[in-house]
Scaffold this motif. Structure first.
Motif, PDB file in Angstrom:
ATOM      1  N   ASP A   1     -26.443 -25.666  -2.968  1.00 18.69           N
ATOM      2  CA  ASP A   1     -25.926 -24.415  -3.538  1.00 18.69           C
ATOM      3  C   ASP A   1     -25.769 -24.566  -5.053  1.00 18.69           C
ATOM      4  N   ILE A   2     -26.119 -23.526  -5.785  1.00 20.10           N
ATOM      5  CA  ILE A   2     -26.053 -23.556  -7.250  1.00 20.10           C
ATOM      6  C   ILE A   2     -24.607 -23.550  -7.743  1.00 20.10           C
ATOM      7  N   ASP A   3     -23.687 -23.108  -6.909  1.00 18.36           N
ATOM      8  CA  ASP A   3     -22.272 -23.008  -7.290  1.00 18.36           C
ATOM      9  C   ASP A   3     -21.429 -23.679  -6.189  1.00 18.36           C
ATOM     10  N   PRO A   4     -21.487 -25.018  -6.128  1.00 25.12           N
ATOM     11  CA  PRO A   4     -20.897 -25.727  -4.987  1.00 25.12           C
ATOM     12  C   PRO A   4     -19.386 -25.509  -4.844  1.00 25.12           C
ATOM     13  N   GLN A   5     -18.970 -25.278  -3.615  1.00 24.26           N
ATOM     14  CA  GLN A   5     -17.558 -25.056  -3.302  1.00 24.26           C
ATOM     15  C   GLN A   5     -16.927 -26.279  -2.648  1.00 24.26           C
ATOM     16  N   ALA A   6     -17.643 -27.374  -2.618  1.00 24.85           N
ATOM     17  CA  ALA A   6     -17.152 -28.642  -2.062  1.00 24.85           C
ATOM     18  C   ALA A   6     -18.037 -29.737  -2.655  1.00 24.85           C
ATOM     19  N   PRO A   7     -17.603 -31.010  -2.601  1.00 19.60           N
ATOM     20  CA  PRO A   7     -18.428 -32.088  -3.161  1.00 19.60           C
ATOM     21  C   PRO A   7     -19.854 -32.091  -2.610  1.00 19.60           C
ATOM     22  N   THR A   8     -20.019 -31.776  -1.331  1.00 14.95           N
ATOM     23  CA  THR A   8     -21.361 -31.530  -0.776  1.00 14.95           C
ATOM     24  C   THR A   8     -21.398 -30.083  -0.289  1.00 14.95           C
ATOM     25  N   HIS A   9     -22.372 -29.330  -0.765  1.00 15.43           N
ATOM     26  CA  HIS A   9     -22.516 -27.917  -0.358  1.00 15.43           C
ATOM     27  C   HIS A   9     -23.998 -27.568  -0.426  1.00 15.43           C
ATOM     28  N   PHE A  10     -24.593 -27.454   0.760  1.00 13.49           N
ATOM     29  CA  PHE A  10     -25.983 -27.007   0.793  1.00 13.49           C
ATOM     30  C   PHE A  10     -26.128 -25.852   1.768  1.00 13.49           C
ATOM     31  N   LEU A  11     -27.264 -25.171   1.652  1.00 14.52           N
ATOM     32  CA  LEU A  11     -27.559 -23.991   2.472  1.00 14.52           C
ATOM     33  C   LEU A  11     -28.787 -24.289   3.324  1.00 14.52           C
ATOM     34  N   VAL A  12     -28.767 -23.820   4.559  1.00 15.04           N
ATOM     35  CA  VAL A  12     -29.957 -23.935   5.414  1.00 15.04           C
ATOM     36  C   VAL A  12     -30.374 -22.520   5.797  1.00 15.04           C
ATOM     37  N   VAL A  13     -31.638 -22.198   5.533  1.00 14.88           N
ATOM     38  CA  VAL A  13     -32.130 -20.834   5.739  1.00 14.88           C
ATOM     39  C   VAL A  13     -33.418 -20.857   6.556  1.00 14.88           C
ATOM     40  N   PRO A  14     -33.634 -19.821   7.364  1.00 17.57           N
ATOM     41  CA  PRO A  14     -34.945 -19.714   8.029  1.00 17.57           C
ATOM     42  C   PRO A  14     -35.993 -19.327   6.993  1.00 17.57           C
ATOM     43  N   LYS A  15     -37.223 -19.805   7.169  1.00 20.79           N
ATOM     44  CA  LYS A  15     -38.288 -19.394   6.236  1.00 20.79           C
ATOM     45  C   LYS A  15     -38.652 -17.927   6.435  1.00 20.79           C
ATOM     46  N   ALA A  16     -38.555 -17.460   7.669  1.00 16.89           N
ATOM     47  CA  ALA A  16     -38.797 -16.038   7.916  1.00 16.89           C
ATOM     48  C   ALA A  16     -37.590 -15.247   7.431  1.00 16.89           C
ATOM     49  N   HIS A  17     -37.842 -14.110   6.829  1.00 14.02           N
ATOM     50  CA  HIS A  17     -36.729 -13.305   6.320  1.00 14.02           C
ATOM     51  C   HIS A  17     -35.980 -12.635   7.469  1.00 14.02           C
ATOM     52  N   ILE A  18     -34.709 -13.012   7.610  1.00 13.31           N
ATOM     53  CA  ILE A  18     -33.776 -12.368   8.540  1.00 13.31           C
ATOM     54  C   ILE A  18     -32.562 -12.065   7.667  1.00 13.31           C
ATOM     55  N   ALA A  19     -32.051 -10.830   7.707  1.00 16.86           N
ATOM     56  CA  ALA A  19     -31.035 -10.436   6.725  1.00 16.86           C
ATOM     57  C   ALA A  19     -29.699 -11.150   6.922  1.00 16.86           C
ATOM     58  N   SER A  20     -29.310 -11.362   8.169  1.00 17.58           N
ATOM     59  CA  SER A  20     -28.016 -12.004   8.451  1.00 17.58           C
ATOM     60  C   SER A  20     -27.937 -12.273   9.951  1.00 17.58           C
ATOM     61  N   VAL A  21     -26.815 -12.856  10.389  1.00 22.15           N
ATOM     62  CA  VAL A  21     -26.593 -13.057  11.829  1.00 22.15           C
ATOM     63  C   VAL A  21     -26.716 -11.721  12.572  1.00 22.15           C
ATOM     64  N   ALA A  22     -26.352 -10.638  11.900  1.00 16.64           N
ATOM     65  CA  ALA A  22     -26.412  -9.321  12.542  1.00 16.64           C
ATOM     66  C   ALA A  22     -27.829  -8.924  12.927  1.00 16.64           C
ATOM     67  N   GLU A  23     -28.818  -9.585  12.339  1.00 17.30           N
ATOM     68  CA  GLU A  23     -30.222  -9.280  12.646  1.00 17.30           C
ATOM     69  C   GLU A  23     -30.847 -10.302  13.598  1.00 17.30           C
ATOM     70  N   VAL A  24     -30.047 -11.222  14.139  1.00 14.17           N
ATOM     71  CA  VAL A  24     -30.576 -12.192  15.103  1.00 14.17           C
ATOM     72  C   VAL A  24     -30.725 -11.500  16.457  1.00 14.17           C
ATOM     73  N   THR A  25     -31.894 -11.683  17.069  1.00 14.50           N
ATOM     74  CA  THR A  25     -32.201 -11.054  18.354  1.00 14.50           C
ATOM     75  C   THR A  25     -32.871 -12.088  19.264  1.00 14.50           C
ATOM     76  N   GLY A  26     -33.152 -11.673  20.491  1.00 13.27           N
ATOM     77  CA  GLY A  26     -33.889 -12.538  21.404  1.00 13.27           C
ATOM     78  C   GLY A  26     -35.247 -12.940  20.855  1.00 13.27           C
ATOM     79  N   GLU A  27     -35.785 -12.128  19.975  1.00 12.05           N
ATOM     80  CA  GLU A  27     -37.109 -12.404  19.392  1.00 12.05           C
ATOM     81  C   GLU A  27     -37.088 -13.550  18.389  1.00 12.05           C
ATOM     82  N   ASN A  28     -35.990 -13.669  17.619  1.00 11.78           N
ATOM     83  CA  ASN A  28     -35.976 -14.664  16.530  1.00 11.78           C
ATOM     84  C   ASN A  28     -34.892 -15.727  16.690  1.00 11.78           C
ATOM     85  N   GLU A  29     -34.225 -15.754  17.847  1.00  8.61           N
ATOM     86  CA  GLU A  29     -33.059 -16.634  18.018  1.00  8.61           C
ATOM     87  C   GLU A  29     -33.413 -18.130  17.974  1.00  8.61           C
TER      88      GLU A  29
END
Ligand code: 5GP
Ligand code: ZN
Length: 112
Positions: free
Chosen positions: A30-58
């Protein structure tokens, strides 16, 4: 998505400090770390948020948690917090699904 910040980071159009990458996901500090270690893990496919998780992309969500389990062990992190903010009120500022991994300091509950 062409105008998405994290899609641009995944594509390498915006530089990032990479932790890990495979066919399905990308992890970076993360560019603005909120702890001594702070990283982000993201899917390569664009999914907007948990609200967009479905049986298709789970499947990618399960994969991301396997990656988090592996990376934290490799980094020697025994205690850490995984957070995903959904929507403005919860503090989501980038509309591409991401899991924060925070470690290296005492944390409070409930979160702010
Ligand atoms: P959110 O606020 O959506 O839960 O998390 C977005 C995170 O992305 C924030 O912690 C913020 O610091 C991080 N971030 C925003 N822009 C960039 C960037 O250009 N590079 C990196 N590495 N992190 C970013
Ligand atoms: Zn995106």
């Amino acid at each position: 998505m062409s105008d998405c910040l994290f899609c641009k980071i995944i594509a390498g159009d915006i530089p990032s400090n990479k932790v890990y990458e495979d066919d399905l996901c990308y992890a970076f500090y993360d560019i603005d770390p909120q702890a001594p270690t702070h990283f982000l893990v993201v899917p390569k496919a664009h999914i907007a948020s948990v609200a967009e998780v479905t049986g298709e992309n789970e499947a990618v969500v399960g994969h991301i948690f396997t990656v988090i389990s592996k990376l934290t062990k490799e980094l020697g992190l025994e205690s850490y917090r995984v957070v995903s903010n959904i929507g403005e009120q919860a503090g989501q500022s980038v509309p591409h699904l991401h899991f924060h991994v925070l470690s290296g300091r005492d944390m409070t509950w409930p979160p702010g």
